[in-house]
Write a protein that holds these residues in place. Structure first.
Motif, short mmCIF file in Angstrom:
data_model
loop_
_atom_site.label_atom_id
_atom_site.label_comp_id
_atom_site.label_asym_id
_atom_site.label_seq_id
_atom_site.Cartn_x
_atom_site.Cartn_y
_atom_site.Cartn_z
N VAL A 36 -9.59 6.86 4.70
CA VAL A 36 -8.31 7.24 5.30
C VAL A 36 -7.32 6.13 4.94
N SER A 37 -6.22 6.49 4.30
CA SER A 37 -5.30 5.49 3.78
C SER A 37 -3.95 5.53 4.49
N ASP A 38 -3.27 4.39 4.47
CA ASP A 38 -1.91 4.32 4.98
C ASP A 38 -1.14 3.31 4.14
N THR A 39 0.17 3.36 4.27
CA THR A 39 1.03 2.52 3.44
C THR A 39 1.39 1.23 4.17
N PHE A 40 1.17 0.12 3.51
CA PHE A 40 1.46 -1.21 4.07
C PHE A 40 2.44 -1.95 3.17
N GLY A 41 3.29 -2.76 3.77
CA GLY A 41 4.00 -3.78 3.02
C GLY A 41 3.10 -4.99 2.86
N ARG A 42 3.52 -5.93 2.02
CA ARG A 42 2.70 -7.11 1.77
C ARG A 42 3.56 -8.36 1.85
#
Length: 460
Positions: A165-171
């Protein structure tokens, strides 16, 4: 470990709008999954299927409710830690790809979501295999069984797939977003190369590859943000697919006390909390010295340095000081007419110092102060130096929090300065200004009661 020669990333199209109660595994029935595939599913459709849709015109309210700890804040941008342990923007609350007036929350337990989807994919595979095997074709059961895999255009018999299960992250320190794994089942999440050597014979001491995150990012290349493709299949990495569900994404989450950047600059002051119970974990003396460096960066009158910090690193010295302070305290209380029962109760309050693995005694020195003819100005001069010492102690406490250490500033030493100076062999000109208990918190601090700054402001 088998090294792959290459892999494919295949978009799964035609899923359509997902509604609460939908079965994600059933929606993938025609995806043509093969043994060893890894299915990467955007968390948004998992959230929708699980009913994690909220009617919330006030998105900030939803963010607050999903936030375990604020890490940083700038304007309306909030970086927070969720109860899952993820540090991400807006606690994962998303207002995109959802109906106006609603927001999507992260799945309650993304690992559990991944495990459930994986189990249903296997269950569906078994059901489909049975249906194919039982077809009446005039052939023997053995013949039907042997041909069922070839005839099945959906999930193959005995399919063993991984689910992410994926989600969008900043870094930090990088522009742009990327997808990472927030839930996983049947996928090896990490490759740990520590203790091995590279081709030049150099020992690797810090190389741990986030496999699940790399797979999630690769899948995003074919899913996209605006294409309506919420699922991708990564094929060719069967060596990363496990028989059991595995640990999920827990190994990918860095514990807060190991995070060198756990507090944002705007929130670091609020990270300081009074900690009265400590674990047995030892305190790093160098961390305390870094906190002292912050302490002596405080402002002071006349360009002076009115702070001295006595670090009690010896258990014997700590015990000797606290025993002497206790005796002096008991003597004072008896002189004030307190009962023995009341004295015992008050003395027990000093256990926060006795139970701490490390103590710091901040001292005020008046070197560089001015002497005036009138006592009023001399009293004000001392007050200026006292305020500066307090600023130094506050800097110390905040930096201890940044270092991952808890602390409690206890005023006890101010009541028996001669005793403290004698036990610690300090100059007569050093005035102890309390004692700071330092250690690792035994438990998370209790929530601080909210305070409205307006209650403490007077405008003229």
């Amino acid at each position: 470990m088998t090294t792959p020669t290459g892999f494919q990333v295949i978009p799964v199209t035609g899923i359509g709008e997902v509604r609460p109660g939908d079965d994600i595994a059933a929606l993938l029935s025609g995806a043509g999954l093969r043994d060893g595939d890894i299915v990467v599913i955007t968390s948004k459709i998992v959230s929708k299927a699980e009913g994690r849709v909220r009617h919330a015109p006030d998105r900030m309210r939803a963010i607050e409710e999903e936030t375990e700890r604020v890490v940083a804040r700038r304007g309306d941008t909030v970086i927070s830690q969720t109860r899952h342990g993820f540090v991400m923007a807006a606690a994962g609350v998303d207002a995109s790809n959802t109906e106006p007036g609603t927001v999507l929350l992260l799945p309650e337990d993304p690992d559990a979501s991944a495990r459930l989807i994986r189990a249903k994919l296997r269950e569906n595979a078994g059901a489909r295999a049975g249906a194919n095997t039982g077809k009446s074709t005039g052939k023997s059961t053995a013949q039907n069984s042997g041909e069922s895999t070839a005839q099945n255009s959906g999930v193959n018999v005995g399919v063993n797939v991984g689910v992410i299960v994926s989600d969008t992250f900043g870094r930090p320190w990088r522009n742009g977003l990327t997808d990472v794994a927030i839930g996983a089942a049947g996928v090896r999440p990490l490759d740990d190369f520590r203790g091995t050597a590279d081709s030049y014979g150099n020992q690797l001491s810090a190389t741990v590859t986030a496999l699940a995150d790399e797979i999630a990012a690769a899948a995003e290349l074919v899913k996209g943000k605006l294409d309506g493709v919420p699922v991708a299949i990564v094929r060719g990495l069967a060596h990363l697919v496990t028989e059991d569900d595995g640990p999920g994404v827990a190994p990918l989450i860095r514990p807060a006390d190991e995070d060198l950047f756990r507090y944002g600059s705007r929130d670091v002051v609020f990270a300081r909390r009074t900690i009265r119970e400590f674990s047995g974990k030892p305190v790093d003396p160098e961390a305390v010295r870094r906190a002292v460096a912050a302490g002596i960066a405080a402002p002071a009158p006349h360009h002076t340095t009115p702070w001295r910090f006595v670090l009690l690193e010896s258990p014997e010295v700590r015990t000797k000081l606290l025993d002497a302070m206790r005796e002096a305290w008991i003597e004072d209380l008896r002189g004030d007419g307190f009962t023995e029962e009341s004295i015992a109760k008050r003395v027990r309050r000093g256990d926060v110092l006795r139970n701490a693995p490390y103590l710091v005694v901040p001292c005020l020195v008046m070197e560089g102060s001015h002497t005036y003819r009138d006592e009023r100005r001399n009293a004000a001069e001392r007050e200026m130096f006292t305020v500066a010492t307090g600023a130094g102690v506050e800097n110390l406490l905040i930096q201890l929090a940044v270092e991952g250490l808890g602390s409690a500033w206890v005023s006890s030493t101010m009541f028996c300065r001669p005793v403290v100076r004698e036990v610690l062999d300090l100059p007569d000109s050093w005035d102890p200004m309390g004692c700071v208990a330092v250690g690792h918190a035994a438990a998370p601090p209790r929530e601080r009661a909210p305070r409205d700054p307006g209650d403490f402001i007077v405008t003229r």
